[in-house]
Design an enzyme around this catalytic site. Structure first.
Site, PDB file in Angstrom:
ATOM      1  N   LYS A   1      -9.039  -6.281  -3.071  1.00  0.00           N
ATOM      2  CA  LYS A   1     -10.209  -6.400  -2.417  1.00  0.00           C
ATOM      3  C   LYS A   1     -10.543  -4.818  -2.300  1.00  0.00           C
ATOM      4  CE  LYS A   1     -12.460  -6.419   1.738  1.00  0.00           C
ATOM      5  NZ  LYS A   1     -12.395  -4.979   2.123  1.00  0.00           N
TER       6      LYS A   1
ATOM      7  N   HIS B   1     -12.778  -0.962  -7.981  1.00  0.00           N
ATOM      8  CA  HIS B   1     -14.043  -0.179  -8.085  1.00  0.00           C
ATOM      9  C   HIS B   1     -13.655   1.504  -7.882  1.00  0.00           C
ATOM     10  CE1 HIS B   1     -15.821  -0.236  -3.836  1.00  0.00           C
ATOM     11  NE2 HIS B   1     -14.603   0.291  -3.816  1.00  0.00           N
TER      12      HIS B   1
ATOM     13  N   ASP C   1       0.887  -1.054   0.012  1.00  0.00           N
ATOM     14  CA  ASP C   1      -0.146   0.021   0.072  1.00  0.00           C
ATOM     15  C   ASP C   1       0.824   1.264  -0.077  1.00  0.00           C
ATOM     16  OD1 ASP C   1      -2.171   1.931   0.621  1.00  0.00           O
ATOM     17  OD2 ASP C   1      -3.341   0.182   0.763  1.00  0.00           O
TER      18      ASP C   1
ATOM     19  N   ASP D   1       3.817   2.039  -4.915  1.00  0.00           N
ATOM     20  CA  ASP D   1       2.748   2.460  -5.748  1.00  0.00           C
ATOM     21  C   ASP D   1       2.356   1.310  -6.596  1.00  0.00           C
ATOM     22  OD1 ASP D   1       1.168   3.626  -7.849  1.00  0.00           O
ATOM     23  OD2 ASP D   1       2.022   5.717  -7.584  1.00  0.00           O
ATOM     24  N   MET D   2       1.160   0.710  -6.533  1.00  0.00           N
ATOM     25  CA  MET D   2       1.033  -0.373  -7.372  1.00  0.00           C
ATOM     26  C   MET D   2       0.989   0.039  -8.937  1.00  0.00           C
ATOM     27  SD  MET D   2      -3.261  -0.606  -6.933  1.00  0.00           S
ATOM     28  CE  MET D   2      -4.234   0.765  -6.866  1.00  0.00           C
TER      29      MET D   2
HETATM   30  C1  LIG Z   1     -10.799   1.232  -0.575  1.00  0.00           C
HETATM   31  S1  LIG Z   1      -9.261   0.827   0.012  1.00  0.00           S
HETATM   32  C2  LIG Z   1      -9.265  -0.965   0.262  1.00  0.00           C
HETATM   33  C3  LIG Z   1      -8.209  -1.491   0.979  1.00  0.00           C
HETATM   34  C4  LIG Z   1      -8.051  -3.086   1.220  1.00  0.00           C
HETATM   35  N1  LIG Z   1      -8.021  -3.509  -0.030  1.00  0.00           N
HETATM   36  C5  LIG Z   1      -9.234  -3.376   1.978  1.00  0.00           C
HETATM   37  O1  LIG Z   1     -10.278  -3.772   0.999  1.00  0.00           O
HETATM   38  O2  LIG Z   1      -9.345  -3.582   3.111  1.00  0.00           O
HETATM   39  C6  LIG Z   1      -8.139   1.274  -1.163  1.00  0.00           C
HETATM   40  C7  LIG Z   1      -6.689   1.276  -0.926  1.00  0.00           C
HETATM   41  O3  LIG Z   1      -6.048   1.434  -2.136  1.00  0.00           O
HETATM   42  C8  LIG Z   1      -4.758   2.238  -1.711  1.00  0.00           C
HETATM   43  N2  LIG Z   1      -4.029   2.742  -2.783  1.00  0.00           N
HETATM   44  C9  LIG Z   1      -4.568   3.738  -3.485  1.00  0.00           C
HETATM   45  N3  LIG Z   1      -3.706   4.154  -4.564  1.00  0.00           N
HETATM   46  C10 LIG Z   1      -2.681   3.264  -4.263  1.00  0.00           C
HETATM   47  C11 LIG Z   1      -1.556   3.081  -5.198  1.00  0.00           C
HETATM   48  N4  LIG Z   1      -1.313   3.619  -6.297  1.00  0.00           N
HETATM   49  N5  LIG Z   1      -0.746   1.945  -4.681  1.00  0.00           N
HETATM   50  C12 LIG Z   1      -1.213   1.305  -3.720  1.00  0.00           C
HETATM   51  N6  LIG Z   1      -2.230   1.267  -3.193  1.00  0.00           N
HETATM   52  C13 LIG Z   1      -3.024   2.391  -3.493  1.00  0.00           C
HETATM   53  C14 LIG Z   1      -5.271   3.117  -0.586  1.00  0.00           C
HETATM   54  O4  LIG Z   1      -4.159   3.612   0.336  1.00  0.00           O
HETATM   55  C15 LIG Z   1      -6.337   2.223   0.130  1.00  0.00           C
HETATM   56  O5  LIG Z   1      -5.714   1.593   1.268  1.00  0.00           O
END
Ligand SMILES: C[S@@+](CC[C@H](N)C(=O)[O-])C[C@H]1O[C@@H](n2cnc3c(N)ncnc32)[C@H](O)[C@@H]1O
Length: 312
Positions: free
Chosen positions: A213, A217, A177, A199-200
């Site tokens: 997960k 969306h 994350d 950063d993914m």
């Molecule tokens: C809706 S949350 C879902 C978190 C986790 N998958 C869950 O369901 O509990 C979206 C996550 O994407 C992460 N995120 C957003 N952009 C990202 C990126 N470019 N690289 C890695 N993580 C990212 C956010 O920090 C957040 O923790």
């Protein structure tokens, strides 16, 4: 009713208003009204929890399973304010979400710059993860068969990965994350999962399987394709067991009216907060193909959400 008023620290003059609120909450199934018992002082009756409000209890046996923070984040001013600007947003041609228009930055930037909100958001996601991953393992545990390593991509503070690692100790689980999320996790040397900040869009650590997960969306089709292409680089071939496990909404996956309504509502909420959307099977299929995947399987076993296994 008097106990309720005292627990809520309401002024006695507000008792009639509390009665009116409770009437609405009973009608909407949040509480059930119990017939007045003998000896009641006439203050307005008794209420009990329903299955819906049981999910919000933060004490006793239910403490670890409470979804209260999920409700609190949705109702926080930062999330509600953009919804009140929808009329204005609909009239602009700018490529920004209502959330960005209202706050001047996207959800993840705000999460990193407003630590209290960031923590509420991360806690909400972690509680949702514990809730839904228990269900996923119970109802579709075979999804994790033959996996020895798993990366939870954009996995927040590790709620989902910890459930998987605890249920299947032979699976080495890693959470990827953003750095500000990693910085918020207290050091725990006995933790069953590992954490990687990054950063993914740039890099995803290699593993047999990747979990996404409640992530895709949040993103446009173009960004989903980019993320899925990165994912494909990180897993082995289908013959060698590589796959992506997505937990998200598949609009139309359920015949239950309540699930359908929740899917449609989530689609609107997501469209206010992020550039993403809830997708139907055809829309999912199209982005999988564009990202170079050849096969997928949808298991609609998580209420309004589904597990989608996607194979290279
Ligand atoms: C809706 S949350 C879902 C978190 C986790 N998958 C869950 O369901 O509990 C979206 C996550 O994407 C992460 N995120 C957003 N952009 C990202 C990126 N470019 N690289 C890695 N993580 C990212 C956010 O920090 C957040 O923790």
């Amino acid at each position: 009713m008097d106990d309720l008023r005292a627990a809520l620290s309401l002024h006695p003059s507000k008792l009639p208003f509390l009665r009116r609120v409770m009437r609405v909450l009973v009608a909407s199934g949040i509480f059930a009204q119990v017939e007045e018992e003998e000896g009641d002082d006439g203050a307005g009756g008794y209420y009990r929890l329903t299955p819906v409000s049981s999910l919000l209890v933060t004490t006793g046996d239910r403490a670890g399973r409470s979804l209260l923070s999920m409700v609190l984040v949705q109702l926080s001013p930062l999330c509600v304010m953009p919804a009140t600007s929808m009329a204005e947003w609909l009239k602009t041609g700018k490529e920004e979400t209502a959330f960005e228009m209202t706050h001047g930055a996207g959800m993840w930037r705000i999460c990193s710059h407003a630590p209290e909100f960031g923590q509420l958001f991360n806690n909400a996601m972690a509680t949702d993860s514990r809730f839904i991953m228990d269900m996923a393992i119970h109802r579709a545990g075979q999804v994790f068969d033959k996996i020895t390593s798993l990366v939870d991509v954009a996995g927040g503070t590790g709620g989902a990965a910890r459930v998987v690692a605890t249920a299947f100790p032979h699976i080495k689980c890693t959470v990827l994350d953003l750095p500000h999320v990693m910085d918020s996790i207290p050091a725990d040397h006995g933790d069953v999962v590992q954490f990687v900040a990054g950063d993914m869009m740039d890099f995803i650590p290699k593993a047999d399987a990747l979990l996404l997960k409640f992530v895709l969306h949040d993103w446009s089709d173009e960004d989903c394709i980019k993320i899925l292409k990165r994912c494909k680089e990180a897993i082995p071939s289908r013959d060698a067991g590589g796959k992506i496990i997505i937990i998200d909404v598949v609009v139309g996956s359920s015949s239950q009216a309540m699930c359908q309504g929740t899917q449609q509502l989530f689609d609107l909420i997501i469209s206010v907060l992020t550039p993403g959307k809830e997708r139907d099977e055809e829309e999912w299929c199209s982005i999988f193909k564009e990202a170079g995947f050849t096969k997928y399987k949808i298991s609609p076993v998580l209420g309004f959400r589904s597990i989608i296994e996607v194979f290279p």
